[in-house]
Design a protein around this motif. Structure first.
Motif, PDB file in Angstrom:
ATOM      1  N   GLU A  75      69.303 -89.517 -34.619  1.00 24.99           N
ATOM      2  CA  GLU A  75      69.698 -90.023 -33.295  1.00 24.99           C
ATOM      3  C   GLU A  75      68.654 -91.002 -32.758  1.00 24.99           C
ATOM      4  OE1 GLU A  75      70.585 -86.879 -30.560  1.00 24.99           O
ATOM      5  OE2 GLU A  75      71.000 -88.253 -28.886  1.00 24.99           O
TER       6      GLU A  75
ATOM      7  N   GLY B 131      65.424 -80.210 -22.808  1.00 29.30           N
ATOM      8  CA  GLY B 131      65.900 -79.175 -23.713  1.00 29.30           C
ATOM      9  C   GLY B 131      66.881 -78.274 -22.995  1.00 29.30           C
ATOM     10  N   SER B 132      66.533 -77.012 -22.910  1.00 28.93           N
ATOM     11  CA  SER B 132      67.467 -76.048 -22.332  1.00 28.93           C
ATOM     12  C   SER B 132      67.765 -76.325 -20.855  1.00 28.93           C
ATOM     13  CB  SER B 132      66.924 -74.633 -22.502  1.00 28.93           C
ATOM     14  OG  SER B 132      65.625 -74.545 -21.964  1.00 28.93           O
TER      15      SER B 132
ATOM     16  N   PRO C  64      47.936 -76.880 -23.106  1.00 27.70           N
ATOM     17  CA  PRO C  64      47.583 -75.702 -23.913  1.00 27.70           C
ATOM     18  C   PRO C  64      48.753 -75.265 -24.793  1.00 27.70           C
ATOM     19  CG  PRO C  64      46.945 -75.392 -21.629  1.00 27.70           C
ATOM     20  CD  PRO C  64      47.736 -76.647 -21.676  1.00 27.70           C
TER      21      PRO C  64
ATOM     22  N   ALA D 217      70.689 -71.775 -24.549  1.00 29.83           N
ATOM     23  CA  ALA D 217      71.095 -72.719 -23.508  1.00 29.83           C
ATOM     24  C   ALA D 217      71.496 -74.054 -24.113  1.00 29.83           C
ATOM     25  CB  ALA D 217      69.960 -72.909 -22.509  1.00 29.83           C
ATOM     26  N   LEU D 218      70.773 -74.479 -25.129  1.00 34.34           N
ATOM     27  CA  LEU D 218      71.081 -75.753 -25.786  1.00 34.34           C
ATOM     28  C   LEU D 218      72.429 -75.691 -26.481  1.00 34.34           C
ATOM     29  CD1 LEU D 218      67.568 -76.662 -27.225  1.00 34.34           C
ATOM     30  CD2 LEU D 218      68.892 -78.023 -25.624  1.00 34.34           C
TER      31      LEU D 218
ATOM     32  N   ARG E 263      58.262 -77.209 -32.185  1.00 35.01           N
ATOM     33  CA  ARG E 263      57.717 -76.852 -33.520  1.00 35.01           C
ATOM     34  C   ARG E 263      57.493 -78.107 -34.350  1.00 35.01           C
ATOM     35  NH1 ARG E 263      61.131 -72.324 -32.982  1.00 35.01           N
ATOM     36  NH2 ARG E 263      62.896 -73.433 -33.889  1.00 35.01           N
TER      37      ARG E 263
ATOM     38  N   CYS F 147      66.070 -70.441 -24.880  1.00 41.71           N
ATOM     39  CA  CYS F 147      66.184 -71.899 -24.815  1.00 41.71           C
ATOM     40  C   CYS F 147      67.225 -72.396 -25.808  1.00 41.71           C
ATOM     41  CB  CYS F 147      64.834 -72.554 -25.102  1.00 41.71           C
ATOM     42  SG  CYS F 147      63.640 -72.295 -23.793  1.00 41.71           S
ATOM     43  N   GLU F 148      67.190 -71.858 -27.015  1.00 40.22           N
ATOM     44  CA  GLU F 148      68.153 -72.282 -28.036  1.00 40.22           C
ATOM     45  C   GLU F 148      69.569 -71.957 -27.595  1.00 40.22           C
ATOM     46  OE1 GLU F 148      67.862 -74.163 -30.418  1.00 40.22           O
ATOM     47  OE2 GLU F 148      65.808 -74.130 -31.171  1.00 40.22           O
TER      48      GLU F 148
ATOM     49  N   ALA G  38      67.886 -79.220 -19.419  1.00 47.01           N
ATOM     50  CA  ALA G  38      68.844 -80.327 -19.389  1.00 47.01           C
ATOM     51  C   ALA G  38      70.240 -79.796 -19.712  1.00 47.01           C
ATOM     52  CB  ALA G  38      68.427 -81.408 -20.381  1.00 47.01           C
TER      53      ALA G  38
ATOM     54  N   PRO H 231      62.733 -75.591 -28.354  1.00 46.19           N
ATOM     55  CA  PRO H 231      61.855 -74.993 -29.368  1.00 46.19           C
ATOM     56  C   PRO H 231      61.769 -75.783 -30.683  1.00 46.19           C
ATOM     57  CG  PRO H 231      63.245 -73.319 -28.365  1.00 46.19           C
ATOM     58  CD  PRO H 231      63.735 -74.629 -27.862  1.00 46.19           C
ATOM     59  N   THR H 232      62.896 -76.347 -31.126  1.00 45.19           N
ATOM     60  CA  THR H 232      62.866 -77.063 -32.415  1.00 45.19           C
ATOM     61  C   THR H 232      61.965 -78.290 -32.333  1.00 45.19           C
ATOM     62  OG1 THR H 232      65.127 -76.332 -32.757  1.00 45.19           O
ATOM     63  CG2 THR H 232      64.314 -78.064 -34.223  1.00 45.19           C
TER      64      THR H 232
ATOM     65  N   ARG I 153      51.803 -72.238 -18.680  1.00 46.90           N
ATOM     66  CA  ARG I 153      51.091 -72.595 -19.908  1.00 46.90           C
ATOM     67  C   ARG I 153      49.609 -72.825 -19.623  1.00 46.90           C
ATOM     68  NH1 ARG I 153      54.314 -73.169 -24.332  1.00 46.90           N
ATOM     69  NH2 ARG I 153      56.505 -73.626 -23.906  1.00 46.90           N
TER      70      ARG I 153
ATOM     71  N   ARG J  64      64.803 -82.341 -33.682  1.00 48.70           N
ATOM     72  CA  ARG J  64      66.120 -81.762 -33.427  1.00 48.70           C
ATOM     73  C   ARG J  64      67.240 -82.671 -33.951  1.00 48.70           C
ATOM     74  NH1 ARG J  64      68.250 -76.889 -30.958  1.00 48.70           N
ATOM     75  NH2 ARG J  64      70.455 -77.359 -30.808  1.00 48.70           N
TER      76      ARG J  64
ATOM     77  N   ILE K 150      68.358 -84.601 -26.570  1.00 51.02           N
ATOM     78  CA  ILE K 150      67.527 -83.381 -26.660  1.00 51.02           C
ATOM     79  C   ILE K 150      66.148 -83.760 -27.203  1.00 51.02           C
ATOM     80  CG2 ILE K 150      67.332 -81.037 -27.568  1.00 51.02           C
ATOM     81  CD1 ILE K 150      70.380 -81.050 -27.927  1.00 51.02           C
TER      82      ILE K 150
ATOM     83  N   ASP L 189      62.050 -68.717 -26.706  1.00 50.07           N
ATOM     84  CA  ASP L 189      62.650 -69.649 -27.655  1.00 50.07           C
ATOM     85  C   ASP L 189      64.133 -69.352 -27.838  1.00 50.07           C
ATOM     86  OD1 ASP L 189      60.296 -70.894 -27.963  1.00 50.07           O
ATOM     87  OD2 ASP L 189      59.957 -70.338 -30.067  1.00 50.07           O
TER      88      ASP L 189
END
Lengths: 350, 221
Positions: free
Chosen positions: B64, B9-10, B112, A343-344, B40, A340-341, B12, B36-37, B85, B60, B32, A337
């Motif tokens: 938008e 996400g990351s 999963p 990278a964003l 969740r 990933c954050e 991209a 992770p955001t 996963r 996120r 985005i 996580d």
């Protein structure tokens, strides 16, 4: 005055059985040792052992699973492929001879013969024919799967602190020339029966006892001498069929009597072996066979509940002690996580 | 100028620079939709606002919105398409088990670890024939490296079947980026200790394949 006058009510048939509550029998099981909440438990045996494994898990005990189902396999499919049933994907181990053979294979002392049985154009592992109900593509795939399985069982033997084993049968089928023992008769689930190649054997008390004793020694050797504890049970499930030529009821009585005697002997002989009387609780005449389903073989779910109630009265449920793998996974997810954050943020600045 | 909406996400984020280099003649917009955001948010029951072809208000970026009708292409980069996963470690997996793990109907939508990949379900419905899926780079983490190659191949085959059934274009990562264990070669790792995210060289190679795919499809799919 006579020696029976001072005995508790559990010692008398009338008070201990006829007028006792069969769902909560006082004094039927007294544990021989504690099960520590961190103890790593391995389960194996005939099908009744599945219930024990499930209930131990449900009650917070640390039941090992060295061959867990892949994350993507739906829970309801686990049983069909032999996952989440026992501590390894060995299917039902009905006899002590089968267990001994597995231990010898793990120790590198034995190579089973005729392992891949044909089923149509597919192949199954003759030692655990039910774990891949549709079979595998080739004999070599069976070998590949088995090699991994044996490696995992070795890991299990090395890791376990307590081994719970349910004795199931005395009747078995052998490969005539090599003595390889199979859990099912060739030709039933897969394979082809050839009377010149396979032979039926009904194990004696000495053979069942001897196989278990030898198996213990091998497992201990695999563990570098580290001791472990054992809890034995006897499956209350009657035989589906017998190949002895006797009536199935007579054959069932023989089988259960031998297994129960062996369990008793082992428990009396060794401090580290306990016997849990699930067999007696289920077959108690006070229940008039209501412990079984209509086929008078399968044990009802509610029966398993009260049988295990007797177990947990002596070994109370524990707060879950499951640790390492889940925590590690959680740690990996958290790290992922963060990556990933980062990278964003780097790319989009938000 | 043709317009592409890049969703993810990351991955991209990591591909943003190379996208500019490979698709300079397109108007590239980034949204985005993974990370992770959003994961969740989705697990907590968050769902996109959908009005006609306008989608938005994810976890996120709650304010938008994008009208999918404005875009010639909608490209999902990664979007939780990760075999790890579904399976980890060296255990051999039979065809029968793999078939149960990857049912064509929805295995990439409901995955999963409680993943509901809403974007993959909703966007292709609103923009039929205009969506393209790029799998996450096959991570070279040990647990995925150990997974039998056959199982990873099957995962990608099933992902392709999933996309075909939904008229989503499917572009797998170039074979030249993979090693013999069928995970991404380590030379493409973005940084030490990160086995998931890949560098610009990787993305340029992957995006070149995407570009070839799109060019082969014609400007108007």
């Amino acid at each position: 005055m006579n020696p029976y006058e001072i005995l508790p009510s559990a010692a008398f048939w009338k008070s201990g059985v006829v007028s006792a509550n069969p769902y909560k029998m006082e004094g039927i099981y007294r544990k021989k040792f504690e099960i520590d909440r961190t103890a790593r438990i391995a389960t194996a045996g005939s099908c009744f052992a599945q219930h024990i494994s499930r209930h131990l898990n449900k009650n917070g005990y640390r039941v090992l699973d060295v061959e867990p189902a892949p994350l993507g396999l739906p829970r309801e499919k686990h049983l069909a492929f032999g996952y989440s049933t026992y501590s390894a994907r060995y299917g039902n181990i009905y006899t002590t001879r089968q267990l001994l053979q597995l231990a010898r294979e793990v120790a590198g002392e034995f190579i089973p013969e005729n392992v891949a049985w044909q089923k149509g154009d597919r192949f199954v592992d003759a030692m655990r024919p039910a774990v891949e109900p549709k079979g595998l593509q080739s004999r070599s795939e069976v070998t590949l799967h088995r090699r991994h399985h044996i490696k995992m069982v070795e890991k299990l033997f090395k890791q376990l602190d307590i081994f719970i084993f349910t004795l199931g049968l005395t009747e078995t089928w052998l490969h005539r020339s090599t003595g390889t023992v199979y859990p099912t008769a060739p030709g039933t689930i897969a394979g082809t029966f050839d009377a010149n190649e396979f032979v039926f054997q009904n194990e004696s008390y000495d053979e069942v006892l001897g196989a278990f004793e030898e198996c213990q020694e091998i497992i201990k050797r695999i563990r570098g001498g580290r001791p472990f504890k054992v809890i034995l049970t006897v499956s209350p499930v009657p035989l589906t069929a017998t190949a002895t030529g006797n009536h199935v009821l007579v054959a069932t009585s023989y089988s259960k009597a031998v297994l129960r005697s062996v369990a008793g002997t082992l428990s009396a002989r060794h401090e580290h072996i306990d016997y849990f009387p699930s067999y007696e609780i289920v077959t108690n005449p006070r229940l008039h066979s209501t412990a079984f389903a209509d086929n008078l073989r399968s044990v009802r779910d509610e029966t398993v509940e009260f049988v295990m109630g007797h177990f947990f009265a002596e070994h109370p449920p524990v707060a879950s002690a499951k640790d390492a793998p889940n925590e590690e996974s959680a740690g990996d997810d958290a790290k992922e996580d963060v990556q990933c954050e980062e990278a964003l943020l780097e790319a989009f600045g938000r | 100028m043709k317009k592409i909406l890049w969703c993810g996400g990351s991955h991209a984020g990591n591909a943003k620079g190379p996208i500019g280099a490979i698709f300079p003649d397109f108007e590239n917009t980034f949204y985005i939709t993974a990370g992770p955001t959003n994961l969740r948010w989705s697990r907590d029951g968050g769902r996109y606002s959908v009005k006609g072809s306008i989608v938005g208000a994810n976890g996120r970026s709650p304010s938008e919105f994008h009208d999918l009708a404005d875009y010639d292409r909608i490209v999902f980069i990664g979007h939780w398409i990760q075999p790890q996963r579904f399976m980890k470690g060296p255990a051999p997996l039979s065809d029968a088990v793999l078939d149960e793990m990857f049912p064509e109907a929805d295995f990439l939508i409901n995955s999963p670890t409680k993943i509901y990949n809403e974007v993959l379900e909703v966007f292709p419905r609103l923009a039929p024939g205009r969506c393209v899926l790029l799998c996450d780079p096959l991570s070279n983490m040990l647990e995925l490296t150990q997974v039998p190659v056959r199982a990873k191949v099957r995962f990608l085959e099933k992902a392709a079947e999933f996309c075909a059934a939904r008229r989503i274009g499917f572009v797998s990562q170039p074979e030249t980026t993979l090693n013999t264990k069928m995970v991404t070669k380590r030379k493409f790792n973005r940084r030490d200790g990160d086995f998931i995210h890949m560098n610009d060289r990787f993305w340029k190679s992957y995006l070149k394949k995407v570009r070839d795919y799109m060019d082969g499809q014609g400007a108007n799919p």
